[in-house]
Design a protein around this motif. Structure first.
Motif, PDB file in Angstrom:
ATOM      1  N   PRO A  90       2.055  12.369   1.440  1.00  0.00           N
ATOM      2  CA  PRO A  90       2.283  10.978   1.013  1.00  0.00           C
ATOM      3  C   PRO A  90       1.138  10.423   0.173  1.00  0.00           C
ATOM      4  O   PRO A  90       1.372   9.721  -0.821  1.00  0.00           O
ATOM      5  N   GLN A  93       1.267  11.912  -3.364  1.00  0.00           N
ATOM      6  CA  GLN A  93       2.363  11.318  -4.131  1.00  0.00           C
ATOM      7  C   GLN A  93       1.983   9.933  -4.656  1.00  0.00           C
ATOM      8  O   GLN A  93       2.234   9.608  -5.820  1.00  0.00           O
ATOM      9  N   ARG A  94       1.325   9.136  -3.825  1.00  0.00           N
ATOM     10  CA  ARG A  94       0.922   7.789  -4.249  1.00  0.00           C
ATOM     11  C   ARG A  94      -0.139   7.859  -5.341  1.00  0.00           C
ATOM     12  O   ARG A  94      -0.086   7.114  -6.324  1.00  0.00           O
ATOM     13  N   ARG A 139       5.998   7.851   3.754  1.00  0.00           N
ATOM     14  CA  ARG A 139       5.711   7.505   2.360  1.00  0.00           C
ATOM     15  C   ARG A 139       6.001   6.040   2.050  1.00  0.00           C
ATOM     16  O   ARG A 139       6.072   5.654   0.895  1.00  0.00           O
TER      17      ARG A 139
END
Length: 403
Positions: A90, A93-94, A139
């Motif tokens: 997560p 991805q951010r 997420r």
């Protein structure tokens, strides 16, 4: 006359990593599959980026230099989505979203998106929704404000589009509710299976896009959706089939895939119950695919995970009409002969020889060798039927060709 509207594909970029677990050849193969997945989801792959690194960058998976290269390409070509072949944390991805300012997906997110497209029944939609929420739960931070700006496209189907899911507690409650709903449907499906009586059950299994639904249509004369895209079938289809005068149940199941998300294996476990409860498995293989042996290994691995590895199995090598091999001239003494040069007859002399009459070579699309296929399935189903109903043997002759 109205003009036919052309399909608009979303511009995407793929990213793979070469490391100790996967060499360059393996990454190329995975990216080929990822490109097919992207096409299935409605995307057009404009470029692939590959980086060799032993230790992944904890912030962005790939290195900062490669990230700048990707960023420049994304900005210049107005790329809509960047898709990583390896699963992102997560946090990764951010971080990547913040730098590239576009949608970021990994293989798991992409597969979940395809499943959301393909789910037709209430049951499969519930299964997909559960898998999506379990994937999205870690997420959530900073994700929803980003999603509010999106207008759909790859990775945006399903729960990600609703504003109400802005609170972790609500999402957890939704997951609990979906699990209860699935348990209820599971009990109903279990009752349905038990009501089918003692008919012999045969299940088609195999990698995705190997032609299981096409074969199902040919055998059962049913109309099961079949398409040259990954995961054309999500819902298990069960048909009563009669060969000679011998009836049995034939089920078509969801296709397997390498790196199949654990969320999907878990949420689709009920679909796989058809495999667990089958008396006979027809393992369909696309022999025209260069990596068909790996596909067999992937399917066998999942069969082992669901406790079905030791089931009676017939290997169905499909798409013989599409099989191609490299040729070597008789006077060529320099080229080493490898599996790429094997004819189907050469393959039959390899490990396939040990399968004996449990290896069949057909083309479901062109209906090649289907008589041999029907006879072999008939003999196997009859053997199971005779064991189950020893007093009914007189009903069935030894072989199908006696009719």
């Amino acid at each position: 006359m109205l003009e036919k509207k052309s399909i608009e594909y979303e511009k995407t970029v793929l990213i793979g990593v070469i490391n100790q677990q996967q060499n360059e050849e393996k990454v190329t193969e995975y990216l080929d599959e990822l490109e097919f997945l992207t096409y299935t989801a409605g995307g057009e792959v404009c470029k692939r980026f590959v980086q060799r690194m032993n230790v992944p960058n904890p912030k962005t998976l790939i290195g900062s230099g490669k990230m700048k290269e990707v960023e420049a390409y994304v900005d210049e070509h107005k790329i809509g989505s960047v898709i990583f072949d390896d699963e992102l944390t997560p946090a990764q991805q951010r971080n990547i979203e913040k730098q590239l300012r576009c949608k970021i997906l990994d293989r798991t997110g992409l597969i979940l998106d395809i499943f959301a497209q393909r789910a037709q029944t209430s049951y499969s939609r519930t299964q997909v929704e559960l898998a999506q929420y379990e994937y999205l739960l870690p997420r959530l931070t900073g994700l929803w404000t980003h999603l509010e700006r999106q207008k759909g496209g790859i990775g945006m189907r399903g729960p990600g589009e609703t504003e109400i899911e802005t609170d972790r507690r609500i999402v957890r409650d939704r997951i609990t509710l979906l699990k209860k709903k699935l348990q209820k449907i599971d009990r109903q499906m279990e009752t349905q299976r038990s009501n089918r009586g003692a008919l012999v059950r045969v299940a088609l299994v195999g990698y995705t896009n190997v032609g299981k639904s096409t074969l199902m249509n040919v055998i059962s004369k049913s109309d099961v959706f079949a398409e040259n895209k990954l995961f054309a079938t999500l819902d298990t289809t069960v048909r009563k089939v009669v060969i000679g005068n011998l009836p049995f149940l034939l089920s078509d199941t969801v296709g397997f895939l390498r790196k199949l998300p654990t969320q999907l294996v878990e949420s689709f476990k009920s679909t796989l119950d058809e495999v667990r409860e089958a008396d006979l498995l027809l393992h369909v293989v696309d022999i025209s695919h260069p990596q068909f042996e790996e596909h067999i290994g992937s399917v066998n691995k999942i069969l082992g995970e669901i406790g079905s590895a030791d089931k009676n199995t017939i290997m169905i090598f499909n798409k013989i009409d599409q099989y191609k091999h490299d040729t070597i001239e008789d006077d060529d003494l320099t080229t080493e002969r490898t599996q790429k040069h094997f004819t189907i007859e050469d393959w039959k002399k390899t490990w396939m020889r040990r399968l004996g009459n449990n290896a069949l070579f057909i083309s479901a699309l062109n209906k090649e060798n289907l008589d041999e296929f029907r006879k072999r399935v008939y003999d196997e189903v009859r053997a199971i039927h005779v064991t189950r109903f020893p007093y009914n043997n007189f009903l069935y002759p030894e072989h199908l060709d006696e009719y």
